[in-house]
Write an enzyme that holds these catalytic residues in place. Structure first.
Site, PDB file in Angstrom:
ATOM      1  N   HIS A   1      49.821  22.235  24.959  1.00 17.81           N
ATOM      2  CA  HIS A   1      50.436  21.392  24.350  1.00 17.81           C
ATOM      3  C   HIS A   1      50.819  21.392  22.607  1.00 17.81           C
ATOM      4  CE1 HIS A   1      50.247  18.554  27.849  1.00 17.81           C
ATOM      5  NE2 HIS A   1      48.946  18.672  27.350  1.00 17.81           N
TER       6      HIS A   1
ATOM      7  N   THR B   1      27.030  49.355  49.404  1.00 15.52           N
ATOM      8  CA  THR B   1      28.146  49.412  48.002  1.00 15.52           C
ATOM      9  C   THR B   1      28.543  50.327  47.318  1.00 15.52           C
ATOM     10  OG1 THR B   1      26.936  47.951  46.547  1.00 15.52           O
ATOM     11  CG2 THR B   1      26.948  46.824  48.220  1.00 15.52           C
TER      12      THR B   1
ATOM     13  N   LYS C   1      31.862  46.381  46.867  1.00 13.99           N
ATOM     14  CA  LYS C   1      31.459  46.207  44.989  1.00 13.99           C
ATOM     15  C   LYS C   1      32.880  45.776  44.504  1.00 13.99           C
ATOM     16  CE  LYS C   1      27.711  49.176  43.346  1.00 13.99           C
ATOM     17  NZ  LYS C   1      26.557  48.926  43.268  1.00 13.99           N
TER      18      LYS C   1
END
Length: 307
Positions: free
Chosen positions: A259, A57, A12
């Site tokens: 940059h 799950t 999960k």
């Protein structure tokens, strides 16, 4: 053509759990995003659809929330260790558990004495604001015998406005970049570090202290390094962590070079004395490297997104 089942896992993902710890009128928050992946004797569910060895799950999701109550969340690392141990030791078909956790920071809102007359002193102790700090990360892997704990962070934005140069690099017919002897150095740090912990209770790190100290040394190295390249700064950040944190054997960084280009102000009759920059978001240089304790082998993947 004959086929066979290769590596597989299930679980999960992204279970969002917020745990409030009430210390009288003072509250504490742990805000986690927990993903669980399990693997083991899962061939039949793929070949025939038999779910006999499959822990749903939904059960893994429920376990996350139950453990938040049963064990509390002292740290993301300790919480992940509890979960991984539980899944491997409680379900025979499960041979390996991997728990990935993101932790989001909240900061307490402080009120002045004057404000306290209106909102109450106690109220300030349970009021929080989501911070602009980085996201804290950890991944716990357990196979019944061996543990691996890798923690880290992402989206930590840092900048040096000077004490950075870039010159003397290789040039060819396509090189147009001008050498820089005073530039902005900025990046958004994505980093992971691997602990040498092996389930020895006597050597269990204080996970919270370890994170804060590792982060501190990382930032201090960034600030204190007179940089001739982002690679040099990266290495100094990793080396300082290794030198100061004995519980860590490996550090890996992925550093985009954010940059900043000087804007040409001459058309306006103005001189740009390293004051006005264009912050470019793309394309960007991407610097990645691993720093290891001498004698150790690299285990953190080159692609940090695939931890």
């Amino acid at each position: 053509m004959p086929t066979i089942l290769g590596p597989n896992q299930y679980g999960k993902a992204e279970n969002r759990v917020v745990k409030i710890t009430r210390d009288g009128a003072t509250h504490h928050i742990k805000d986690l995003n927990v993903s669980v992946a399990l693997s083991g004797d899962m061939a039949e569910v793929h070949y025939s659809g038999s779910n006999a060895n499959v822990l749903p799950t939904d059960t893994t999701k429920n376990t996350v929330y139950a453990f938040a109550k049963e064990y509390g969340i002292d740290s993301a690392e300790q919480f992940g260790i509890h979960l991984a141990r539980h899944f491997v030791t409680s379900q025979e078909p499960i041979h390996r558990a991997r728990v990935r956790i993101e932790e989001y920071a909240w900061e307490r809102i402080e009120t002045s004495d004057a404000d306290s007359r209106f909102v109450g002193a106690d109220e300030a102790k349970h009021s929080f604001v989501r911070t602009g700090r980085e996201t804290r990360l950890t991944q716990i892997t357990y196979d019944g015998e061996r543990w691996e704990v890798v923690s880290g962070l992402k989206d930590l934005a840092v900048m040096n406005s000077t004490d950075s140069e870039f010159w003397g690099y290789a040039k060819d017919g396509y090189t147009t970049l001008q050498e820089a002897y005073d530039r902005i150095l900025a990046t958004q740090v994505s980093g992971r570090w691997r602990f040498n912990w092996t389930d020895d209770e006597q050597r269990t790190p204080d996970w919270e202290t370890s994170y804060e100290q590792t982060r501190k040394h990382m930032l201090q190295a960034f600030a204190e390094t007179y940089s001739l390249s982002l690679q040099q700064t990266l290495y100094q950040m990793g080396a300082r962590i290794i030198d100061h944190r004995s519980e860590i054997d490996e550090v890996r960084f992925s550093l985009p070079n954010k940059h900043h280009f000087l804007v040409d102000l001459e058309p306006f009759g103005l001189r740009n004395d390293n004051e006005v920059y264009l912050a470019a978001d793309r394309p960007y240089g991407l610097i990645e490297a691993t720093v290891l304790r001498d004698g150790c082998e690299a285990r953190i993947p080159v692609d940090l997104t695939n931890l």
